[in-house]
Design a protein around this motif. Structure first.
Motif, PDB file in Angstrom:
ATOM      1  N   SER A   8      46.097  39.336  26.568  1.00 51.11           N
ATOM      2  CA  SER A   8      46.097  38.561  27.803  1.00 51.11           C
ATOM      3  C   SER A   8      46.695  37.184  27.659  1.00 51.11           C
ATOM      4  O   SER A   8      46.590  36.549  26.617  1.00 51.11           O
ATOM      5  N   THR A   9      47.315  36.728  28.753  1.00 47.77           N
ATOM      6  CA  THR A   9      47.700  35.323  28.856  1.00 47.77           C
ATOM      7  C   THR A   9      46.540  34.526  29.462  1.00 47.77           C
ATOM      8  O   THR A   9      46.698  33.365  29.791  1.00 47.77           O
ATOM      9  N   ASN A  26      44.048  35.407  32.272  1.00 43.01           N
ATOM     10  CA  ASN A  26      43.280  35.921  33.415  1.00 43.01           C
ATOM     11  C   ASN A  26      42.738  37.327  33.202  1.00 43.01           C
ATOM     12  O   ASN A  26      41.600  37.629  33.592  1.00 43.01           O
ATOM     13  N   THR A  27      43.549  38.173  32.591  1.00 46.33           N
ATOM     14  CA  THR A  27      43.066  39.527  32.318  1.00 46.33           C
ATOM     15  C   THR A  27      41.841  39.470  31.409  1.00 46.33           C
ATOM     16  O   THR A  27      40.855  40.186  31.621  1.00 46.33           O
ATOM     17  N   GLY A  35      55.078  38.724  35.959  1.00 44.22           N
ATOM     18  CA  GLY A  35      54.899  38.488  34.529  1.00 44.22           C
ATOM     19  C   GLY A  35      55.088  39.798  33.789  1.00 44.22           C
ATOM     20  O   GLY A  35      56.178  40.155  33.366  1.00 44.22           O
ATOM     21  N   ASN A  36      53.998  40.560  33.712  1.00 49.14           N
ATOM     22  CA  ASN A  36      54.058  41.879  33.083  1.00 49.14           C
ATOM     23  C   ASN A  36      54.497  42.942  34.097  1.00 49.14           C
ATOM     24  O   ASN A  36      54.602  44.113  33.783  1.00 49.14           O
ATOM     25  N   ALA A  37      54.673  42.504  35.350  1.00 46.74           N
ATOM     26  CA  ALA A  37      55.223  43.319  36.444  1.00 46.74           C
ATOM     27  C   ALA A  37      54.276  44.388  36.985  1.00 46.74           C
ATOM     28  O   ALA A  37      54.695  45.284  37.720  1.00 46.74           O
ATOM     29  N   ASN A  46      51.540  43.705  39.010  1.00 46.24           N
ATOM     30  CA  ASN A  46      51.069  43.411  40.365  1.00 46.24           C
ATOM     31  C   ASN A  46      52.100  43.755  41.426  1.00 46.24           C
ATOM     32  O   ASN A  46      51.763  44.305  42.468  1.00 46.24           O
ATOM     33  N   THR A  65      48.213  34.060  42.934  1.00 43.79           N
ATOM     34  CA  THR A  65      47.499  34.991  42.069  1.00 43.79           C
ATOM     35  C   THR A  65      46.258  34.432  41.368  1.00 43.79           C
ATOM     36  O   THR A  65      45.342  35.183  41.028  1.00 43.79           O
TER      37      THR A  65
HETATM   38  N1  F0G Z   1      49.872  35.233  38.111  1.00 41.87           N
HETATM   39  C1  F0G Z   1      48.832  35.065  37.292  1.00 41.87           C
HETATM   40  C2  F0G Z   1      47.896  33.950  37.588  1.00 41.87           C
HETATM   41  C3  F0G Z   1      48.642  35.925  36.184  1.00 41.87           C
HETATM   42  O1  F0G Z   1      47.601  35.729  35.392  1.00 41.87           O
HETATM   43  C4  F0G Z   1      49.576  36.950  35.956  1.00 41.87           C
HETATM   44  C5  F0G Z   1      49.441  37.844  34.793  1.00 41.87           C
HETATM   45  C6  F0G Z   1      50.637  37.095  36.861  1.00 41.87           C
HETATM   46  C7  F0G Z   1      50.753  36.220  37.920  1.00 41.87           C
HETATM   47  C8  F0G Z   1      51.662  38.159  36.710  1.00 41.87           C
HETATM   48  O2  F0G Z   1      51.176  39.400  37.101  1.00 41.87           O
HETATM   49  O3  F0G Z   1      51.617  40.575  34.986  1.00 41.87           O
HETATM   50  O4  F0G Z   1      51.058  41.824  37.061  1.00 41.87           O
HETATM   51  O5  F0G Z   1      53.257  40.685  36.825  1.00 41.87           O
HETATM   52  N2  F0G Z   1      48.608  37.673  33.882  1.00 41.87           N
HETATM   53  C9  F0G Z   1      48.328  38.620  32.798  1.00 41.87           C
HETATM   54  C10 F0G Z   1      47.118  38.192  31.999  1.00 41.87           C
HETATM   55  C11 F0G Z   1      49.491  38.997  31.993  1.00 41.87           C
HETATM   56  O6  F0G Z   1      47.003  38.514  30.812  1.00 41.87           O
HETATM   57  O7  F0G Z   1      46.237  37.556  32.565  1.00 41.87           O
HETATM   58  P1  F0G Z   1      51.819  40.711  36.467  1.00 41.87           P
END
Ligand code: F0G
Length: 353
Positions: A83-84, A86-87, A186-188, A190, A315
């Motif tokens: 995770s970065t 939030n996950t 990010g990881n695409a 969402n 997000t």
């Molecule tokens: N915004 C936030 C606040 C996020 O935490 C993340 C992804 C994204 C956008 C991008 O979403 O990955 O589905 O394209 N966070 C992940 C994490 C990778 O580990 O919390 P995504």
């Protein structure tokens, strides 16, 4: 009726069985707020889907509630994720709620304070590696193949199933699908989940479909440039990802929706971050603001027609990352002695009320 969370609210559209525990922290049902000042300034009808209002402060709760419920249903006693930030906060919270173990692998020094504090408080086992998110994901993917742990990153299909409910809420909140859905990438996962949700809703209710506009940070813009970024870098640490796991799904969503993928610089992200806080009273974390920065960039490029209905997904909650806020805010507290006259003089004289 009292809101009881996504599994109860949208259960008929989710892969639940009789055995799935109805896990809940009352996630979902987040505000869809009209951004009146920006709408007026930009000549569009702009709304924010405020996902920072979820129980752990990000959209991740939508997918995590289902991923952890299914892990419990399948008899798993441990979930694991990279995770970065939030996950990991979300996985740790739902694992705590379900009474199972959670292990998180995070990139050292590149995760916002608030997110780390959450994982600590919810009692996760935390491993911090001298690598980035992509490295961490590779490690946990391998581990989940050989050990009896359930992977709850968005490569777990239940994550996207849960997250698609945000699209249902957007349509229900607006009374129709927007023309454009703007979202950070990010990881695409969402962007892929929203598109799935919009398509399912449209099949059920014959609603229209939005165009999907995705925005990556310039230092981590793999989809935009169609290449892996081995050393992603951006102030928006949540989307500091160089090799998105849901790459193909996202490309499909962009193609099928006649969408648009673009990159926004850290500068543009920070401008949007300050703008929505100051002009709209909404504090979202930097990565979230890639959607607003992207809307602005698309306006400037002439990609959005005047009067378009646009929903920007915010997000994550701004409180997740207090350090970036304090470093990049134009406003800092003024220090004065505990002296009535001096404080009054300052407020009346300098601030000038
Ligand atoms: N915004 C936030 C606040 C996020 O935490 C993340 C992804 C994204 C956008 C991008 O979403 O990955 O589905 O394209 N966070 C992940 C994490 C990778 O580990 O919390 P995504």
């Amino acid at each position: 009726m009292r809101w009881k969370g996504l599994l109860e609210q949208y259960g008929e559209h989710l892969p639940l069985t009789e055995e799935t525990p109805l896990l809940s922290l009352n996630e979902g049902n987040t505000p869809l707020i009209e951004l009146k000042t920006l709408s007026e300034e930009w000549g569009i009808e702009l709304y924010a889907k405020v996902e920072g209002a979820n129980p752990t402060g990000s959209f991740k709760d939508r997918g995590m509630v289902l991923a952890v419920a299914k892990a419990v249903e399948e008899g798993s006693s441990t979930v694991i994720c990279a995770s970065t930030g939030n996950t990991s906060a979300s996985a740790a919270a739902y694992a705590a709620r379900a009474g199972i173990k959670c292990i998180v692998v995070i990139p050292e020094g590149k995760i916002a304070q608030g997110k780390l504090a959450q994982a600590v408080m919810y009692g996760a086992e935390i491993v911090s590696i001298e690598g980035n998110f992509d490295d961490a994901l590779e490690i946990v993917r391998e581990l989940s193949h050989t050990e009896s742990m359930t992977l709850v990153n968005s490569v777990n299909p239940y994550r996207l199933e849960g997250q698609k409910t945000a699209a249902f809420e957007v349509i229900e909140g607006l009374g129709q699908a927007p023309d454009v859905l703007a979202i950070p990438v990010g990881n695409a996962g969402n962007i892929s989940a929203y598109w799935k949700g919009f398509k399912e809703y449209s099949r059920r209710e014959e609603s229209s479909l939005p165009r999907m506009f995705g925005f990556e940070a310039s230092g981590a813009a793999a989809l935009v440039h169609n290449r892996v970024f081995p050393e992603p870098e951006t102030i928006a640490t949540a989307i500091r990802i160089g090799n998105p796991a849901s790459w193909d799904f996202a490309v499909d969503a962009l193609k099928e929706s006649n969408g648009h993928i673009d990159e926004v610089t850290d500068e543009e992200i920070l401008d949007a971050y300050r703008l929505i806080a100051k002009k709209e009273g909404i504090f979202a974390e930097p990565a979230s603001c890639a959607s607003i920065a992207g809307v602005k960039k698309s306006m400037d490029k002439g990609l959005l027609k005047k009067g378009s209905k646009v929903v920007a997904v915010l997000t994550g909650n701004g409180l997740k990352d207090p350090v970036t806020a304090m470093e990049h805010s134009p406003v800092q507290p003024v220090k004065l002695p505990n002296d009535k006259e001096k404080v009054k003089d300052y407020i009346k004289g300098t601030i000038g009320v």
